[in-house]
Design a protein around this motif. Structure first.
Motif, PDB file in Angstrom:
ATOM      1  N   THR A 297       0.848  -1.197   0.000  1.00 37.50           N
ATOM      2  CA  THR A 297       0.000   0.000   0.000  1.00 37.50           C
ATOM      3  C   THR A 297       0.876   1.236   0.000  1.00 37.50           C
ATOM      4  O   THR A 297       1.918   1.275   0.653  1.00 37.50           O
ATOM      5  CB  THR A 297      -0.899   0.007   1.249  1.00 37.50           C
ATOM      6  OG1 THR A 297      -1.765  -1.118   1.194  1.00 37.50           O
ATOM      7  CG2 THR A 297      -1.725   1.281   1.308  1.00 37.50           C
TER       8      THR A 297
ATOM      9  N   SER B 219       0.192   5.464   0.343  1.00 39.17           N
ATOM     10  CA  SER B 219      -0.690   6.634   0.356  1.00 39.17           C
ATOM     11  C   SER B 219       0.159   7.903   0.399  1.00 39.17           C
ATOM     12  O   SER B 219       1.182   7.962   1.070  1.00 39.17           O
ATOM     13  CB  SER B 219      -1.646   6.570   1.541  1.00 39.17           C
ATOM     14  OG  SER B 219      -0.946   6.203   2.700  1.00 39.17           O
TER      15      SER B 219
ATOM     16  N   VAL C  12      -4.904   7.499  -1.386  1.00 41.19           N
ATOM     17  CA  VAL C  12      -4.259   6.198  -1.519  1.00 41.19           C
ATOM     18  C   VAL C  12      -4.005   5.916  -2.990  1.00 41.19           C
ATOM     19  O   VAL C  12      -4.938   5.852  -3.790  1.00 41.19           O
ATOM     20  CB  VAL C  12      -5.135   5.092  -0.912  1.00 41.19           C
ATOM     21  CG1 VAL C  12      -4.449   3.746  -1.029  1.00 41.19           C
ATOM     22  CG2 VAL C  12      -5.424   5.405   0.552  1.00 41.19           C
TER      23      VAL C  12
ATOM     24  N   SER D 139      -3.340   0.282  -3.217  1.00 42.66           N
ATOM     25  CA  SER D 139      -4.028  -0.208  -2.022  1.00 42.66           C
ATOM     26  C   SER D 139      -4.036  -1.737  -1.985  1.00 42.66           C
ATOM     27  O   SER D 139      -4.681  -2.375  -2.800  1.00 42.66           O
ATOM     28  CB  SER D 139      -5.447   0.347  -2.021  1.00 42.66           C
ATOM     29  OG  SER D 139      -6.214  -0.288  -1.044  1.00 42.66           O
TER      30      SER D 139
END
Lengths: 266, 248
Positions: free
Chosen positions: A8, A10, A15, A18
């Motif tokens: 992930t 962000s 984001v 993900s």
């Protein structure tokens, strides 16, 4: 085998990638597809750590890529060479010097700083240029070359890194169809002849279907499709690309135009 | 507007500036201009040429010294090279401080430190310019294209290699052009600081003015003019040669 496990990323609040998980066996030609902003670029940049993952783990064989730093990280970047949409060459240096950037990890700092490259490194760079049919341009300044030529120089730079993986981030998005074919053919040759794994972000579905062994479709930072190119039906593609579908599937937009008046009067 | 005019008028009064003084002075200016003709070296041509050479070397060495000092600071003050905020804020502030002191003040300071002569001139030019040069350099570095840097980074290049190959080839022609410009303007500065005793042709200019040898003053001014013009032409060519190699 390259393994992404729940990766992930962000940026601030948004984001970009993900919970992406996938396994890429050695020697596969993987096309990563999806509309712009789907997280394709970020995924590739997470693999060579140009972007740091927020969470998750990336591994290659026994190597924990996410834990690397210093010389080990630089060597990992050598092992997964990257090809960029905008080529990212050094415009004011000549082609040979640009290719020799791929030998930086093999060369002591004082040598490369003075551009005193070793003979066999030069020979290797020239051989790579020859393979891509641009050895005659070795002494030219990189910014005097056409886009297609520059991208081939970038492929040579990637080749002399002696990588295990090639990460190609929209390698043909700024090229005309003829040059796009030359560059994609070169990537295919690298994949077939040297057995290198290729991860290639592509916007065009036609190219993806022609060249890739496997397609990974991304939307909104998630993997939403992961299968053989033949499994990518038109309805799946429409879902992936939404309004961009006709454009990336290389179809005549005539059908759309015919529907317009009706849509406007409705 | 009215306030500005009032301040202006008050300033004229306080500094004892009046039209009559200008009028009388105008006559004097005419007389001096008349005395300047024809310009003549008064048999000191070689001496003046030597002094002019000294002025040029003060400008050249001063610019080079400034560049040497400015280079590391330029990189330190660039946000895309040094990620540490403290370091580049500190570098920026110290550069601004050095920059805000005029070359003439630096000349007077250095004359007291190392004595009269060209060495003080070189130091004065170097200290007043290293601040501005470093600031310009850091700005050139910050506006450099990020793509080649990423190219080198992705090939496994370390921090120093990304600077050496990603940034230096991009900013070098800009630096060279900046240096040429500073050399040009420093030839003028070197003349001025000569007047306070930091060597070069300015010293002769001041002396000839004091002994009212106006013909020689005119000659010296013409020498400086010709030199500055010549440097102007040469450096413009050099700049074009450095920047315009593309497409060759």
């Amino acid at each position: 085998m390259l393994v992404l496990n729940d990766v992930t990323k962000s940026f601030g609040g948004s984001v970009a990638v993900s919970g992406v998980s996938m396994k890429v066996p050695s020697g596969q030609f993987v096309g990563v597809i999806g509309r712009s902003g789907a997280g394709k670029s970020t995924t590739l940049r997470l693999i060579n750590r140009l972007t740091e993952p927020t969470k998750g783990r990336i591994g290659f064989g026994d190597l924990d890529v996410t834990a690397l730093s210093g010389p080990a990280l630089r060597d990992w970047r050598r092992r997964c060479a990257m090809i960029f949409q905008q080529f990212n060459l050094i415009g004011r240096l000549d082609v040979l010097d640009n290719v020799l950037m791929g030998r930086l990890t093999h060369t002591p700092g004082w040598r490369s700083a003075a551009k005193m490259w070793r003979r066999d490194d030069r020979a290797m760079a020239l051989a790579a240029l020859e393979q891509l049919g641009i050895a005659g341009l070795a002494a030219q300044r990189a910014d005097n070359l056409s886009g297609g030529q520059q991208q081939r120089v970038a492929i040579c730079r990637a080749l002399v890194q002696e990588p295990d993986i090639v990460l190609a981030d929209e390698p043909v998005a700024s090229l005309d169809p003829r040059n796009a074919k030359i560059v994609m053919d070169a990537l295919q040759r690298i994949n077939r002849h040297f057995g290198l794994t290729v991860l290639c972000n592509l916007h065009s579905l036609d190219l993806a279907r022609t060249y890739c062994d496997r397609l990974v479709g991304m939307a909104g930072g998630r993997v939403v499709f992961d299968d053989l190119p033949s499994a990518l039906t038109e309805s799946v593609a429409r879902e992936l690309y939404g309004l961009e579908a006709n454009e990336v599937m290389g179809r005549e937009p005539a059908a759309d135009f015919a529907e317009w008046p009706a849509a406007l009067t409705a | 507007m009215a306030a500005a005019l009032a301040v202006y008028a008050a300033g004229l009064m306080m500094l004892d500036i009046s039209p009559t003084r200008v009028w009388h002075g105008l006559g004097q200016l005419g007389t001096i201009a008349g005395l300047m003709l024809p310009p003549s070296a008064g048999g000191h041509f070689l001496l003046y040429l030597d002094a002019l050479g000294q002025t040029l070397s003060i400008a050249f060495l001063g610019t080079m010294l400034a560049a040497g000092v400015a280079l590391p600071f330029g990189f330190l003050a660039a946000r895309n090279v040094v990620a540490n905020r403290m370091v580049h804020v500190l570098a920026r502030r110290s550069l601004d401080t050095v920059r805000s002191i005029d070359v003439l003040v630096w000349a007077l300071i250095w004359i007291n430190v190392v004595g009269l002569g060209p060495f003080a001139g070189v130091l004065a030019i170097a200290s007043s310019d290293c601040g501005s040069l470093a600031k310009l350099m850091s700005e050139a570095i910050e506006t450099a294209d990020r793509k080649p840097v990423e190219g080198v980074l992705a090939s496994g290049g370390g921090r120093l290699m990304t600077i050496r190959f990603g940034l230096v080839p991009q900013v070098l022609p800009i630096f060279a052009s900046q240096l040429l410009y500073f050399f040009e303007s420093n030839t003028r500065s070197a003349t001025i600081i000569g007047i306070v005793g930091a060597g070069g042709i300015g010293l002769h200019l001041y002396e000839q003015m004091r002994v009212l040898e106006w013909q020689e003053v005119a000659f010296l001014i013409l020498m400086v003019l010709a030199t500055v013009a010549a440097i102007d032409v040469v450096s413009r060519r050099l700049r074009l040669a450095i920047i315009g190699r593309r497409g060759a």
